[in-house]
Design an enzyme around this catalytic site. Structure first.
Site, PDB file in Angstrom:
ATOM      1  N   THR A 194      -1.917 -31.706 -10.935  1.00 45.79           N
ATOM      2  CA  THR A 194      -1.679 -31.742  -9.497  1.00 45.79           C
ATOM      3  C   THR A 194      -2.319 -33.027  -8.969  1.00 45.79           C
ATOM      4  O   THR A 194      -3.286 -33.499  -9.549  1.00 45.79           O
ATOM      5  CB  THR A 194      -2.368 -30.503  -8.875  1.00 45.79           C
ATOM      6  OG1 THR A 194      -1.630 -29.356  -9.236  1.00 45.79           O
ATOM      7  CG2 THR A 194      -2.503 -30.579  -7.371  1.00 45.79           C
TER       8      THR A 194
ATOM      9  N   ARG B 105       6.584 -18.249  -6.334  1.00 49.84           N
ATOM     10  CA  ARG B 105       5.107 -18.231  -6.424  1.00 49.84           C
ATOM     11  C   ARG B 105       4.527 -19.419  -5.647  1.00 49.84           C
ATOM     12  O   ARG B 105       4.972 -20.541  -5.773  1.00 49.84           O
ATOM     13  CB  ARG B 105       4.683 -18.293  -7.887  1.00 49.84           C
ATOM     14  CG  ARG B 105       3.165 -18.356  -8.108  1.00 49.84           C
ATOM     15  CD  ARG B 105       2.668 -19.762  -8.300  1.00 49.84           C
ATOM     16  NE  ARG B 105       1.251 -19.796  -8.676  1.00 49.84           N
ATOM     17  CZ  ARG B 105       0.536 -20.908  -8.704  1.00 49.84           C
ATOM     18  NH1 ARG B 105       1.080 -22.071  -8.396  1.00 49.84           N
ATOM     19  NH2 ARG B 105      -0.737 -20.880  -9.035  1.00 49.84           N
ATOM     20  N   VAL B 106       3.539 -19.130  -4.814  1.00 49.87           N
ATOM     21  CA  VAL B 106       2.845 -20.205  -4.108  1.00 49.87           C
ATOM     22  C   VAL B 106       1.391 -20.186  -4.555  1.00 49.87           C
ATOM     23  O   VAL B 106       0.752 -19.133  -4.572  1.00 49.87           O
ATOM     24  CB  VAL B 106       2.926 -20.005  -2.572  1.00 49.87           C
ATOM     25  CG1 VAL B 106       2.135 -21.085  -1.852  1.00 49.87           C
ATOM     26  CG2 VAL B 106       4.379 -20.027  -2.116  1.00 49.87           C
ATOM     27  N   GLY B 107       0.872 -21.344  -4.925  1.00 49.62           N
ATOM     28  CA  GLY B 107      -0.520 -21.432  -5.363  1.00 49.62           C
ATOM     29  C   GLY B 107      -1.440 -21.792  -4.209  1.00 49.62           C
ATOM     30  O   GLY B 107      -1.106 -21.614  -3.030  1.00 49.62           O
TER      31      GLY B 107
ATOM     32  N   THR C  35      -7.779 -29.045  -7.191  1.00 42.63           N
ATOM     33  CA  THR C  35      -6.818 -28.770  -8.259  1.00 42.63           C
ATOM     34  C   THR C  35      -7.430 -27.705  -9.154  1.00 42.63           C
ATOM     35  O   THR C  35      -8.656 -27.585  -9.244  1.00 42.63           O
ATOM     36  CB  THR C  35      -6.488 -30.047  -9.047  1.00 42.63           C
ATOM     37  OG1 THR C  35      -5.611 -29.709 -10.132  1.00 42.63           O
ATOM     38  CG2 THR C  35      -7.716 -30.726  -9.624  1.00 42.63           C
ATOM     39  N   GLY C  36      -6.585 -26.931  -9.806  1.00 45.96           N
ATOM     40  CA  GLY C  36      -7.073 -25.862 -10.675  1.00 45.96           C
ATOM     41  C   GLY C  36      -6.142 -24.665 -10.595  1.00 45.96           C
ATOM     42  O   GLY C  36      -5.058 -24.748 -10.002  1.00 45.96           O
ATOM     43  N   HIS C  37      -6.570 -23.550 -11.166  1.00 44.17           N
ATOM     44  CA  HIS C  37      -5.744 -22.340 -11.220  1.00 44.17           C
ATOM     45  C   HIS C  37      -5.675 -21.692  -9.830  1.00 44.17           C
ATOM     46  O   HIS C  37      -6.643 -21.113  -9.345  1.00 44.17           O
ATOM     47  CB  HIS C  37      -6.354 -21.387 -12.260  1.00 44.17           C
ATOM     48  CG  HIS C  37      -5.628 -20.094 -12.392  1.00 44.17           C
ATOM     49  ND1 HIS C  37      -6.209 -18.972 -12.925  1.00 44.17           N
ATOM     50  CD2 HIS C  37      -4.363 -19.739 -12.055  1.00 44.17           C
ATOM     51  CE1 HIS C  37      -5.321 -17.981 -12.906  1.00 44.17           C
ATOM     52  NE2 HIS C  37      -4.201 -18.429 -12.386  1.00 44.17           N
ATOM     53  N   GLY C  38      -4.504 -21.817  -9.211  1.00 48.03           N
ATOM     54  CA  GLY C  38      -4.323 -21.395  -7.822  1.00 48.03           C
ATOM     55  C   GLY C  38      -4.805 -19.987  -7.521  1.00 48.03           C
ATOM     56  O   GLY C  38      -5.527 -19.763  -6.548  1.00 48.03           O
TER      57      GLY C  38
HETATM   58  N1  ASP Z   1      -3.520 -25.612  -8.073  1.00 48.08           N
HETATM   59  C1  ASP Z   1      -2.197 -25.717  -8.626  1.00 48.08           C
HETATM   60  C2  ASP Z   1      -1.509 -24.379  -8.520  1.00 48.08           C
HETATM   61  O1  ASP Z   1      -2.114 -23.361  -8.803  1.00 48.08           O
HETATM   62  C3  ASP Z   1      -2.143 -26.180 -10.033  1.00 48.08           C
HETATM   63  C4  ASP Z   1      -3.173 -27.188 -10.441  1.00 48.08           C
HETATM   64  O2  ASP Z   1      -3.841 -27.794  -9.615  1.00 48.08           O
HETATM   65  O3  ASP Z   1      -3.340 -27.363 -11.652  1.00 48.08           O
HETATM   66  O4  ASP Z   1      -0.348 -24.371  -8.229  1.00 48.08           O
END
Ligand code: ASP
Length: 260
Positions: free
Chosen positions: A187, A215-217, A238-241
């Site tokens: 991201t 799906r929305v993160g 950034t990371g696991h939404g």
């Molecule tokens: N945060 C983003 C999401 O979950 C993905 C990411 O940043 O790696 O969509």
């Protein structure tokens, strides 16, 4: 701020995701090169008197156009092997913000988010509504194939399910465990400070491989995908939404508890 003159030094920071840089020199170089190019574009805006929000938009556009990153051209593919993107932008003076989620066929979702901020009474438009708004604003609709890269197709083949993608990209390992090569979550985002002391942030993403359609993160959500306020600063995440959204809600709850 320069202590001798009292002038504010325009500043921009850009990220192309947070992940272990790939071993392949070529890949590492294109990643670093892409981030540097975006910094340059955003910095040019700032030194030419542009605002922080103009700078982050320009920098993020540059990253969205770069097929190396998971945003715009280069976005990951969902379970239907389609591109659905989320983006957000915010300025820290009046706390104006705009965002789009689950948007398709748009080359630069972050600029569409900017239009939501500047031209509507809303903060977040999703899916069909966001695309209808794009048409209204004269933003061209691009064929989905133009956003799909061979690398995105390869990654989607490697990670057939959302769970596989999460495991491969975000799994927390014990400190002494050998860290396998991560395929990356890339991201993009930028924060900036302009010479007037205004801050801004922008974040843009294709989300996570093999996600469900719709799906929305965290990325397009104010406070999850980032935040900015002239009195505090600016951040783009950034990371696991799903993990980020839960933690942010938890923290807000705690803040409320402690402040009542
Ligand atoms: N945060 C983003 C999401 O979950 C993905 C990411 O940043 O790696 O969509």
């Amino acid at each position: 701020m320069d202590d001798t003159t009292g002038e504010i030094t325009p500043t921009i920071l850009v990220h192309g995701g947070a992940w272990a840089m790939p071993d392949e020199t070529e890949l590492a170089e294109t990643n670093v090169g892409g981030v540097k190019a975006a910094v340059k574009v955003g910095y040019e805006v700032l030194v030419n008197g542009g605002s922080a929000v103009d700078a982050v938009e320009s920098a993020v556009r540059c990253l969205e156009d770069n097929p190396v990153f998971n945003a715009g051209h280069g976005s990951v593919l969902n379970s239907l092997k389609e591109v659905e993107m989320d983006a957000v932008i915010m300025e820290g003076d009046h706390l104006n913000a705009g965002a789009v989620a689950c948007v398709q066929n748009i080359a630069n979702p972050d600029s569409l988010a900017r239009l939501v901020m500047d031209k509507t009474d809303h903060v977040l438009l999703v899916g069909q509504g966001a695309n209808m708004f794009a048409t209204e604003m004269g933003v061209p609709s691009v064929p989905m194939e133009t956003l799909v890269t061979p690398n995105a197709v390869k990654r989607r083949e490697e990670m057939k399910t959302y769970n596989q993608a999460i495991k491969k990209q975000y799994e927390i390992r014990k400190i002494d465990e050998a860290v396998p090569v991560q395929t990356g979550h890339d991201t993009v985002g930028a924060v900036a400070l302009d010479s007037k002391g205004n801050v801004a942030f922008a974040t843009s993403t294709g989300g996570i491989n093999a996600k469900r359609p719709g799906r929305v993160g965290d990325s397009p959500l104010i406070g999850s995908g980032g935040y900015c306020d002239n009195r505090v600063g600016a951040v783009s995440t950034t990371g696991h939404g799903e993990a980020i959204m839960k933690v942010i809600q938890h923290k807000k709850h705690l803040i409320k508890l402690y402040s009542t």
